[in-house]
Motif scaffolding. Structure first.
Motif, PDB file in Angstrom:
ATOM      1  N   HIS A 115     -39.980 -58.763 -12.303  1.00 13.49           N
ATOM      2  CA  HIS A 115     -38.738 -58.706 -11.510  1.00 13.49           C
ATOM      3  C   HIS A 115     -37.875 -59.936 -11.770  1.00 13.49           C
ATOM      4  O   HIS A 115     -36.646 -59.843 -11.848  1.00 13.49           O
ATOM      5  CB  HIS A 115     -39.061 -58.554 -10.025  1.00 13.49           C
ATOM      6  N   GLY A 167     -37.245 -45.482 -11.183  1.00  7.08           N
ATOM      7  CA  GLY A 167     -38.641 -45.625 -10.754  1.00  7.08           C
ATOM      8  C   GLY A 167     -38.772 -46.818  -9.838  1.00  7.08           C
ATOM      9  O   GLY A 167     -39.631 -47.682 -10.009  1.00  7.08           O
ATOM     10  N   SER A 222     -39.683 -47.168  -6.787  1.00  9.65           N
ATOM     11  CA  SER A 222     -40.824 -47.214  -5.861  1.00  9.65           C
ATOM     12  C   SER A 222     -40.396 -47.686  -4.461  1.00  9.65           C
ATOM     13  O   SER A 222     -39.515 -47.092  -3.862  1.00  9.65           O
ATOM     14  CB  SER A 222     -41.914 -48.100  -6.464  1.00  9.65           C
ATOM     15  N   ILE A 266     -38.922 -40.515  -8.178  1.00  7.18           N
ATOM     16  CA  ILE A 266     -39.295 -39.106  -7.992  1.00  7.18           C
ATOM     17  C   ILE A 266     -40.009 -38.925  -6.648  1.00  7.18           C
ATOM     18  O   ILE A 266     -39.991 -37.844  -6.072  1.00  7.18           O
ATOM     19  CB  ILE A 266     -40.192 -38.647  -9.179  1.00  7.18           C
ATOM     20  N   ASP A 267     -40.587 -40.007  -6.178  1.00  5.52           N
ATOM     21  CA  ASP A 267     -41.368 -39.955  -4.937  1.00  5.52           C
ATOM     22  C   ASP A 267     -40.489 -40.407  -3.757  1.00  5.52           C
ATOM     23  O   ASP A 267     -40.404 -41.591  -3.434  1.00  5.52           O
ATOM     24  CB  ASP A 267     -42.592 -40.880  -5.097  1.00  5.52           C
ATOM     25  N   GLY A 287     -35.208 -38.340  -7.242  1.00  2.00           N
ATOM     26  CA  GLY A 287     -34.901 -37.546  -8.426  1.00  2.00           C
ATOM     27  C   GLY A 287     -35.740 -38.010  -9.600  1.00  2.00           C
ATOM     28  O   GLY A 287     -36.394 -39.053  -9.533  1.00  2.00           O
ATOM     29  N   GLU A 294     -42.139 -50.745 -15.650  1.00  2.00           N
ATOM     30  CA  GLU A 294     -43.450 -50.085 -15.553  1.00  2.00           C
ATOM     31  C   GLU A 294     -43.299 -48.640 -15.085  1.00  2.00           C
ATOM     32  O   GLU A 294     -43.993 -48.180 -14.173  1.00  2.00           O
ATOM     33  CB  GLU A 294     -44.373 -50.875 -14.609  1.00  2.00           C
ATOM     34  N   HIS A 328     -45.873 -43.739 -16.889  1.00  2.00           N
ATOM     35  CA  HIS A 328     -46.243 -42.719 -15.894  1.00  2.00           C
ATOM     36  C   HIS A 328     -45.769 -41.333 -16.334  1.00  2.00           C
ATOM     37  O   HIS A 328     -46.037 -40.341 -15.651  1.00  2.00           O
ATOM     38  CB  HIS A 328     -45.637 -43.045 -14.523  1.00  2.00           C
TER      39      HIS A 328
HETATM   40  N1  SAH Z   1     -40.582 -50.125 -10.871  1.00  2.00           N
HETATM   41  C1  SAH Z   1     -41.500 -50.408  -9.800  1.00  2.00           C
HETATM   42  C2  SAH Z   1     -42.657 -49.410  -9.655  1.00  2.00           C
HETATM   43  C3  SAH Z   1     -43.342 -48.960 -10.881  1.00  2.00           C
HETATM   44  S1  SAH Z   1     -44.582 -47.718 -10.527  1.00  2.00           S
HETATM   45  C4  SAH Z   1     -41.956 -51.834  -9.881  1.00  2.00           C
HETATM   46  O1  SAH Z   1     -41.493 -52.563 -10.714  1.00  2.00           O
HETATM   47  O2  SAH Z   1     -42.782 -52.245  -9.074  1.00  2.00           O
HETATM   48  C5  SAH Z   1     -43.764 -46.312 -11.210  1.00  2.00           C
HETATM   49  C6  SAH Z   1     -42.813 -45.602 -10.310  1.00  2.00           C
HETATM   50  O3  SAH Z   1     -42.155 -44.598 -11.057  1.00  2.00           O
HETATM   51  C7  SAH Z   1     -43.478 -44.899  -9.134  1.00  2.00           C
HETATM   52  O4  SAH Z   1     -42.848 -45.262  -7.933  1.00  2.00           O
HETATM   53  C8  SAH Z   1     -43.283 -43.433  -9.426  1.00  2.00           C
HETATM   54  O5  SAH Z   1     -43.112 -42.652  -8.249  1.00  2.00           O
HETATM   55  C9  SAH Z   1     -42.030 -43.445 -10.273  1.00  2.00           C
HETATM   56  N2  SAH Z   1     -41.893 -42.261 -11.161  1.00  2.00           N
HETATM   57  C10 SAH Z   1     -42.848 -41.609 -11.832  1.00  2.00           C
HETATM   58  N3  SAH Z   1     -42.305 -40.609 -12.533  1.00  2.00           N
HETATM   59  C11 SAH Z   1     -40.982 -40.604 -12.295  1.00  2.00           C
HETATM   60  C12 SAH Z   1     -39.897 -39.800 -12.721  1.00  2.00           C
HETATM   61  N4  SAH Z   1     -40.060 -38.763 -13.541  1.00  2.00           N
HETATM   62  N5  SAH Z   1     -38.670 -40.101 -12.260  1.00  2.00           N
HETATM   63  C13 SAH Z   1     -38.460 -41.149 -11.410  1.00  2.00           C
HETATM   64  N6  SAH Z   1     -39.465 -41.929 -10.977  1.00  2.00           N
HETATM   65  C14 SAH Z   1     -40.720 -41.673 -11.418  1.00  2.00           C
END
Ligand code: SAH
Length: 427
Positions: free
Chosen positions: A14, A33, A35, A57-58, A91, A110, A114
């Motif tokens: 970060h 993503g 989170s 997405i969550d 989304g 990160e 995923h």
């Molecule tokens: N970027 C954050 C978390 C990384 S964990 C950090 O730096 O701490 C990865 C995140 O990506 C999770 O919250 C997960 O829900 C999200 N994610 C996974 N697939 C995704 C998708 N297709 N679109 C958007 N987010 C997604």
């Protein structure tokens, strides 16, 4: 022995983004993503950012923490110059949404590991081909570092679909650049133990992409239907208080004007009555030395400003016996009882001597317009000066019934002040 990271690796990732933001000052930033919004919560303090968006997405994860993005009391007390809108969406980064186009910076920290490899392809198309941000920061685990974690079996997280070597990451990144017109630099965070950095690389590898050519991009493939694509769900939207909002501007200006007018009134009354005594200045408690010095430097600066304005006030009082527009101060006549006197601080003094008042209002006539009819400000009848009670104590007594107190007297006196065109005209 397992390598440990200080600060922790997630903080270093970060911080890498924050350092980039400090250097490049993007106005529109999206965290893909995101989170539980932890990166966004830090980014919102960067006052160059005007639009801050998170996508995940969550939706449940986002909802859990998104209210922590709301403005704090300091954001109301010291509003930003420029607006800030924060929006959170549920989304997928594999789907297009027109609201995410035209950003200065997209971060994907990160996230890609995923996704399935087929979805990584979609991600590349959506982010680099459709959203076309000016810069993209992508971080992902470097699998070459994994042997340094002896207890690690498999991937670093159970949801990871892959973890790439530096060569694999590079090959994907260079293809993205070729397909979508970007260039990339490779770096990372989380250094290996001494002597091993070159062999294994960083624990988290990072690609920083810059769009080639600059300027606005309209990808021909997506341009026609761009307006129609709204696949994300808006979960949260918050506008921060900023001086762009006229109500906020007015509130801050009134606080500033009343503060300086009061400083001038107090100083002038002290000088007039010979009560000024610097022995009143608070002294530091032991151990508070540094803070005291900082505070007293600020104090001195303010003192200089008030002294400059007050000095001129004294001079004017001496030089001009008649009440006229050029004076800094006047009272409603010595023959009046002390309790019915009041001090008039011309707006032209506040405007010309206090840079923040000038900056907030823009012009003297605007200053008057913004103060007019404000419940906390009493202006003279011609609108050229702020009226304050001569003595603080009177404010307490008179608060309930301003009209029949010193203010009313002062309004009568202000008839003798030049017509407003004269003081307004020489701005
Ligand atoms: N970027 C954050 C978390 C990384 S964990 C950090 O730096 O701490 C990865 C995140 O990506 C999770 O919250 C997960 O829900 C999200 N994610 C996974 N697939 C995704 C998708 N297709 N679109 C958007 N987010 C997604």
């Amino acid at each position: 022995m397992e390598p440990t990271f200080s600060p922790p690796l997630h903080r270093q990732r970060h911080q890498f983004v924050i350092d980039f933001v400090k250097r490049n000052k993007p106005k529109k930033v999206v965290d893909l993503g995101c989170s539980e919004c932890s990166l966004l919560k830090q980014l919102k303090f960067h006052r160059e950012i005007e639009l801050l968006v998170g996508v995940d997405i969550d939706g449940a994860k986002v909802k859990k923490k998104m209210h922590g993005l709301a403005p704090m009391s300091t954001d109301y007390l010291q509003p930003r110059d420029d607006q800030l809108l924060i929006e959170m969406y549920q989304g997928s980064v594999t789907q297009r949404d027109a609201r995410l186009r035209g950003f200065d910076l997209a971060t994907s920290i990160e996230l890609i590991e995923h996704l399935t490899l087929a979805d990584v392809e979609r991600f590349s198309e959506v982010v680099f081909g459709y959203m076309t941000p000016a810069a993209v920061i992508v971080s992902t685990p470097n699998s070459e570092f994994n042997p340094l974690f002896p207890r690690l079996a498999g991937f670093r997280h159970s949801d990871h679909k892959f973890e790439w070597t530096r060569a694999e990451f590079k090959s994907w990144a260079l293809k993205v650049c070729e397909d979508h017109g970007y260039e990339v630099e490779f770096t990372g965070v989380g250094r290996a133990p001494p002597g091993q950095q070159e062999r294994v690389g960083f624990c988290s590898q990072i690609g920083v992409f810059h769009r080639l050519g600059g300027g606005e991009v309209c990808n021909l493939l997506f341009c026609d239907d761009a307006d129609d694509v709204f696949s994300y769900t808006l979960l949260y939207s918050k506008n921060y208080p900023s001086l762009h909002d006229n109500n906020v501007l007015r509130r801050v200006l009134v606080m500033e004007v009343l503060y300086w007018a009061e400083q001038l009134r107090r100083r002038w009354v002290e000088e007039e009555t010979g009560q000024r005594d610097d022995a009143d200045t608070p002294r530091p408690a032991e151990g508070d030395g540094e803070e005291y010095h900082r505070a007293s430097e600020q104090h001195l600066e303010m003192e200089e400003q008030t002294a400059a304005a007050c000095g001129a006030a004294m001079k004017n009082l001496v030089e001009h016996q008649d009440v006229e527009a050029g004076e800094l101060f006047w009272t409603d006549g010595q023959e009046q009882q002390e309790s019915r006197r009041c001090v008039s601080v011309p707006l032209s003094v506040l405007w010309s001597r206090f840079p923040k008042v000038a900056a907030l209002s823009g012009s003297l006539s605007n200053l008057r317009r913004l103060l007019m009819d404000h419940p906390d400000v009493k202006l003279s009848q011609d609108g050229s000066a702020v009226l304050l009670n001569y003595q603080e104590q009177e404010e307490e007594e008179d608060r309930g019934d301003l009209e029949d107190s010193g203010y009313a007297e002062a309004s009568q006196c202000s008839h003798s002040v030049e017509p407003e065109e004269d003081w307004d005209a020489d701005v």
